[in-house]
Design a protein around this motif. Structure first.
Motif, short mmCIF file in Angstrom:
data_model
loop_
_atom_site.label_atom_id
_atom_site.label_comp_id
_atom_site.label_asym_id
_atom_site.label_seq_id
_atom_site.Cartn_x
_atom_site.Cartn_y
_atom_site.Cartn_z
N ALA A 1 1.47 9.49 -5.55
CA ALA A 1 1.91 10.86 -5.23
C ALA A 1 2.90 11.38 -6.27
O ALA A 1 2.82 12.54 -6.69
CB ALA A 1 2.56 10.86 -3.84
N ALA A 2 3.82 10.53 -6.71
CA ALA A 2 4.79 10.94 -7.73
C ALA A 2 4.09 11.26 -9.04
O ALA A 2 4.40 12.25 -9.71
CB ALA A 2 5.83 9.84 -7.94
N LYS A 3 3.11 10.45 -9.42
CA LYS A 3 2.36 10.69 -10.65
C LYS A 3 1.58 11.99 -10.57
O LYS A 3 1.55 12.78 -11.51
CB LYS A 3 1.42 9.52 -10.92
CG LYS A 3 0.62 9.65 -12.20
CD LYS A 3 -0.28 8.46 -12.42
CE LYS A 3 -1.08 8.61 -13.71
NZ LYS A 3 -1.99 7.44 -13.92
N ALA A 4 0.94 12.23 -9.41
CA ALA A 4 0.16 13.46 -9.24
C ALA A 4 1.06 14.69 -9.30
O ALA A 4 0.70 15.71 -9.90
CB ALA A 4 -0.58 13.41 -7.90
N ALA A 5 2.26 14.60 -8.69
CA ALA A 5 3.20 15.73 -8.73
C ALA A 5 3.65 16.01 -10.15
O ALA A 5 3.74 17.17 -10.58
CB ALA A 5 4.41 15.43 -7.84
N LEU B 1 0.82 -1.21 0.00
CA LEU B 1 0.00 0.00 0.00
C LEU B 1 0.86 1.26 0.00
O LEU B 1 0.55 2.24 -0.70
CB LEU B 1 -0.93 -0.01 1.22
CG LEU B 1 -2.08 -1.03 1.19
CD1 LEU B 1 -2.82 -1.00 2.52
CD2 LEU B 1 -3.03 -0.71 0.05
N GLN B 2 1.94 1.25 0.78
CA GLN B 2 2.83 2.41 0.83
C GLN B 2 3.47 2.66 -0.54
O GLN B 2 3.60 3.81 -0.98
CB GLN B 2 3.91 2.18 1.89
CG GLN B 2 4.82 3.39 2.10
CD GLN B 2 4.04 4.59 2.62
OE1 GLN B 2 3.22 4.47 3.51
NE2 GLN B 2 4.31 5.76 2.04
N ALA B 3 3.87 1.57 -1.21
CA ALA B 3 4.46 1.71 -2.54
C ALA B 3 3.46 2.30 -3.52
O ALA B 3 3.79 3.16 -4.35
CB ALA B 3 4.97 0.36 -3.03
N GLN B 4 2.19 1.84 -3.44
CA GLN B 4 1.15 2.38 -4.32
C GLN B 4 0.89 3.85 -4.04
O GLN B 4 0.72 4.66 -4.96
CB GLN B 4 -0.14 1.57 -4.16
CG GLN B 4 -0.05 0.14 -4.67
CD GLN B 4 -1.31 -0.65 -4.41
OE1 GLN B 4 -2.24 -0.17 -3.76
NE2 GLN B 4 -1.34 -1.88 -4.91
#
Length: 287
Positions: free
Chosen positions: A93-97, A85-88
């Protein structure tokens, strides 16, 4: 006692064969019993049996061990799920940024393009307004000059006009010169006859029309009209030509004071220049 009577031997009998049995329990308890049986050497020897008992886990300890194993497996699975879950979440978050950065750059580019377009439109409107004002001023000037030229022409016909000189146009020549000068700044367009763009012969033809004189359309025919005059004896209104008189490739109007007005080329448009700027080949007088 008879010597044949059976007397148990006190010696430890030799073992010719051994048997080992192991029993193990599950669910955390192990019960083992090892039995060793040995047969005495003689056929009539009594067997000796030895038994070794292994420690046994009771039912409560077995249940506790099973629970501990199950709890450990569940904890391991929970840790693995948490890590997944943390990896997802990190990937999201990286994709949203990244998407936010791209959207910001696109918005800035769009804003810059819109600002540049607004400035270009504002400049175009300002240029159009300035050009309209300039054209209106020229139109007013043309009307005034035409009226003045008409009055001068009438005076000449009545015998009240003055003769030509090198710097002052009168009569019909004044109308021609005034019209030609009013077009200075207009564009040069091959084949155009006005009102806001001209080629060389189109401007000369339109200028002479102000004096009621119709000239041919092309420069070669225009330079063939009238009489030849020396470049040292020019008068305002004379037609200047470049090339031979019967086959000239360019014409302009002498306006006095050593100057001429002509639609020169697409780069300069209609200009007023000194004769030294581009010395003509000759001149003709039609008036």
């Amino acid at each position: 006692m008879s010597h044949t009577a059976h007397i148990p031997s006190h010696r430890k009998p030799r073992r010719s064969a051994s048997k080992l049995a192991l029993r193990a329990g599950v669910a955390g308890g192990v019960l083992g019993t090892i039995a060793v049986a040995g047969a005495a050497g003689p056929a009539n020897a009594e067997p000796v049996t030895e038994t070794i008992e292994m420690p046994t886990l009771n039912a409560d300890l077995s249940a506790d061990l099973s629970s501990a194993v199950a709890a450990s497996a569940e904890a391991t699975q929970r840790i693995a799920l948490d890590q997944e879950l943390q990896a997802q979440e990190d990937a999201a978050a990286a994709k949203a940024a990244k998407e936010a950065k791209t959207a910001k750059a696109e918005a800035e580019r769009k804003a810059e393009a819109e600002e540049a377009q607004r400035k270009a439109e504002a400049k175009a409107r300002a240029d159009a307004a300035a050009e309209a004002a300039e054209r209106a001023s020229r139109s007013s000037e043309r009307t005034t000059l035409s009226a003045s030229a008409g009055s001068s022409s009438s005076s000449d016909e009545d015998g009240g006009g003055s003769s030509y000189d090198s710097g002052q146009a009168t009569g019909s020549a004044a109308a021609i010169v005034a019209f030609a000068r009013a077009q200075v700044g207009d564009a040069y367009v091959m084949g155009s006859t006005g009102p806001n763009s001209w080629d060389c012969s189109g401007l000369v033809q339109a200028a002479y029309r102000q004096a009621g004189i119709e000239l041919p359309r092309v420069s070669g025919d225009q330079s063939s009209r009238g009489t030849s005059v020396s470049l040292d004896n020019l008068q305002p209104g004379d037609i200047l030509y470049w090339g031979s008189r019967s086959n000239s490739y360019h014409v302009a109007i002498y306006v006095g004071g050593g100057m001429f007005v002509g639609a020169q080329n697409p780069e300069t448009g209609v200009v007023e220049r000194s004769l030294d700027y581009d010395r003509p080949s000759g001149a003709v007088r039609v008036l």
